[in-house]
Scaffold this motif. Sequence first.
Motif, PDB file in Angstrom:
ATOM      1  N   LEU A  20     -28.932  11.874  13.566  1.00 39.76           N
ATOM      2  CA  LEU A  20     -28.717  10.602  14.260  1.00 39.76           C
ATOM      3  C   LEU A  20     -27.285  10.103  14.087  1.00 39.76           C
ATOM      4  O   LEU A  20     -26.705   9.540  15.022  1.00 39.76           O
ATOM      5  CB  LEU A  20     -29.717   9.543  13.777  1.00 39.76           C
ATOM      6  CG  LEU A  20     -31.158   9.745  14.242  1.00 39.76           C
ATOM      7  CD1 LEU A  20     -32.095   8.783  13.521  1.00 39.76           C
ATOM      8  CD2 LEU A  20     -31.271   9.580  15.750  1.00 39.76           C
ATOM      9  N   CYS A  21     -26.701  10.319  12.903  1.00 37.56           N
ATOM     10  CA  CYS A  21     -25.288   9.972  12.690  1.00 37.56           C
ATOM     11  C   CYS A  21     -24.410  10.769  13.641  1.00 37.56           C
ATOM     12  O   CYS A  21     -23.490  10.224  14.263  1.00 37.56           O
ATOM     13  CB  CYS A  21     -24.870  10.252  11.244  1.00 37.56           C
ATOM     14  SG  CYS A  21     -25.562   9.126  10.036  1.00 37.56           S
ATOM     15  N   TYR A  22     -24.689  12.061  13.750  1.00 38.74           N
ATOM     16  CA  TYR A  22     -23.938  12.923  14.655  1.00 38.74           C
ATOM     17  C   TYR A  22     -24.055  12.419  16.096  1.00 38.74           C
ATOM     18  O   TYR A  22     -23.051  12.256  16.791  1.00 38.74           O
ATOM     19  CB  TYR A  22     -24.453  14.365  14.557  1.00 38.74           C
ATOM     20  CG  TYR A  22     -23.917  15.257  15.641  1.00 38.74           C
ATOM     21  CD1 TYR A  22     -22.642  15.797  15.538  1.00 38.74           C
ATOM     22  CD2 TYR A  22     -24.655  15.524  16.787  1.00 38.74           C
ATOM     23  CE1 TYR A  22     -22.124  16.597  16.543  1.00 38.74           C
ATOM     24  CE2 TYR A  22     -24.146  16.313  17.795  1.00 38.74           C
ATOM     25  CZ  TYR A  22     -22.882  16.851  17.668  1.00 38.74           C
ATOM     26  OH  TYR A  22     -22.366  17.626  18.676  1.00 38.74           O
ATOM     27  N   ILE A  23     -25.269  12.168  16.541  1.00 32.83           N
ATOM     28  CA  ILE A  23     -25.502  11.700  17.913  1.00 32.83           C
ATOM     29  C   ILE A  23     -24.842  10.346  18.143  1.00 32.83           C
ATOM     30  O   ILE A  23     -24.225  10.114  19.184  1.00 32.83           O
ATOM     31  CB  ILE A  23     -27.020  11.632  18.207  1.00 32.83           C
ATOM     32  CG1 ILE A  23     -27.593  13.049  18.266  1.00 32.83           C
ATOM     33  CG2 ILE A  23     -27.302  10.880  19.501  1.00 32.83           C
ATOM     34  CD1 ILE A  23     -29.110  13.105  18.219  1.00 32.83           C
ATOM     35  N   ILE A  70     -19.735  16.512  10.794  1.00 30.09           N
ATOM     36  CA  ILE A  70     -20.016  17.501  11.847  1.00 30.09           C
ATOM     37  C   ILE A  70     -19.612  16.945  13.205  1.00 30.09           C
ATOM     38  O   ILE A  70     -19.064  17.662  14.046  1.00 30.09           O
ATOM     39  CB  ILE A  70     -21.494  17.936  11.818  1.00 30.09           C
ATOM     40  CG1 ILE A  70     -21.777  18.739  10.537  1.00 30.09           C
ATOM     41  CG2 ILE A  70     -21.857  18.751  13.055  1.00 30.09           C
ATOM     42  CD1 ILE A  70     -23.245  19.034  10.294  1.00 30.09           C
ATOM     43  N   ALA A  71     -19.843  15.652  13.414  1.00 32.33           N
ATOM     44  CA  ALA A  71     -19.424  15.030  14.678  1.00 32.33           C
ATOM     45  C   ALA A  71     -17.908  15.115  14.844  1.00 32.33           C
ATOM     46  O   ALA A  71     -17.415  15.427  15.932  1.00 32.33           O
ATOM     47  CB  ALA A  71     -19.890  13.576  14.729  1.00 32.33           C
ATOM     48  N   ASP A  72     -17.168  14.861  13.781  1.00 26.96           N
ATOM     49  CA  ASP A  72     -15.708  14.989  13.843  1.00 26.96           C
ATOM     50  C   ASP A  72     -15.301  16.422  14.151  1.00 26.96           C
ATOM     51  O   ASP A  72     -14.407  16.667  14.956  1.00 26.96           O
ATOM     52  CB  ASP A  72     -15.065  14.565  12.522  1.00 26.96           C
ATOM     53  CG  ASP A  72     -14.856  13.068  12.404  1.00 26.96           C
ATOM     54  OD1 ASP A  72     -15.176  12.338  13.361  1.00 26.96           O
ATOM     55  OD2 ASP A  72     -14.370  12.628  11.346  1.00 26.96           O
ATOM     56  N   LEU A  73     -15.953  17.364  13.473  1.00 28.25           N
ATOM     57  CA  LEU A  73     -15.584  18.774  13.640  1.00 28.25           C
ATOM     58  C   LEU A  73     -15.888  19.316  15.033  1.00 28.25           C
ATOM     59  O   LEU A  73     -15.292  20.302  15.450  1.00 28.25           O
ATOM     60  CB  LEU A  73     -16.292  19.636  12.585  1.00 28.25           C
ATOM     61  CG  LEU A  73     -15.819  19.427  11.145  1.00 28.25           C
ATOM     62  CD1 LEU A  73     -16.740  20.167  10.180  1.00 28.25           C
ATOM     63  CD2 LEU A  73     -14.375  19.875  10.977  1.00 28.25           C
ATOM     64  N   PHE A  85     -15.831  12.445   5.705  1.00 29.99           N
ATOM     65  CA  PHE A  85     -16.833  12.819   4.704  1.00 29.99           C
ATOM     66  C   PHE A  85     -16.764  11.874   3.512  1.00 29.99           C
ATOM     67  O   PHE A  85     -17.779  11.331   3.072  1.00 29.99           O
ATOM     68  CB  PHE A  85     -16.648  14.274   4.249  1.00 29.99           C
ATOM     69  CG  PHE A  85     -17.738  14.731   3.328  1.00 29.99           C
ATOM     70  CD1 PHE A  85     -18.903  15.264   3.841  1.00 29.99           C
ATOM     71  CD2 PHE A  85     -17.613  14.589   1.951  1.00 29.99           C
ATOM     72  CE1 PHE A  85     -19.933  15.659   2.990  1.00 29.99           C
ATOM     73  CE2 PHE A  85     -18.630  14.983   1.094  1.00 29.99           C
ATOM     74  CZ  PHE A  85     -19.792  15.522   1.615  1.00 29.99           C
ATOM     75  N   LEU A  86     -15.576  11.653   2.988  1.00 34.58           N
ATOM     76  CA  LEU A  86     -15.399  10.797   1.819  1.00 34.58           C
ATOM     77  C   LEU A  86     -15.825   9.352   2.093  1.00 34.58           C
ATOM     78  O   LEU A  86     -16.584   8.756   1.324  1.00 34.58           O
ATOM     79  CB  LEU A  86     -13.932  10.831   1.375  1.00 34.58           C
ATOM     80  CG  LEU A  86     -13.568   9.898   0.229  1.00 34.58           C
ATOM     81  CD1 LEU A  86     -14.237  10.337  -1.055  1.00 34.58           C
ATOM     82  CD2 LEU A  86     -12.065   9.832   0.062  1.00 34.58           C
TER      83      LEU A  86
END
Length: 194
Positions: A20-23, A70-73, A85-86
């Motif tokens: 959900l964070c990714y989405i 993962i969303a950033d990447l 991440f941090l």
Amino acid sequence: MPAQKADVKKLAQAGLLAALCYIGFAFFKIDIPVGPEKTAFHLGNVFCVLAALLLGGYWGGLAGAIGMTIADLTTAYVTSAPKTFLLKLCIGLIVGLVAHKIFHLSKEHSVKYVTGVTILASACGMAFNVVADPLVGYFYKMYLLGVPQDISKALAKISTVTTGVNAIVAVICASVFYLALRPALKKAGLFHDI
């Protein structure tokens, strides 16, 4: 055996919240180009805060950190992934600390108490982010990415505005979602006593 079953449930919930964070970031965002960089209004922080409220600081922080990284990447924000991440891990740890270690949110309390603690914990995590994101971003861009100081400073100022708006949205939405999910998760036997 019951402890292993609880850990599997928590791991599954952390995976769901990471998704959900990714989405929330990858698909529900408005990019704002700022010179050679970008910033964004997004809903990813909503689920970072929600994860910490539901799972505690450690699991919630990891869910938010992994999902948002993962969303950033996988988007145009790849250079921000280590910083993300941090910071998202710290948001989760702060929200979890305030909600569960200081105010024991997962125990039985009145609706008024739960509402107040939920909003307070969410606000503490996002207040950290409003200060830390532009500040860490400034040093990260200047010293690790080699962006000139004047540009890093301008990007930090713009980041403060977008981070502030994202924080307000995250506190409101995460609080509403948590207060709606709490009784349903208790009824389903999926609520964790942290």
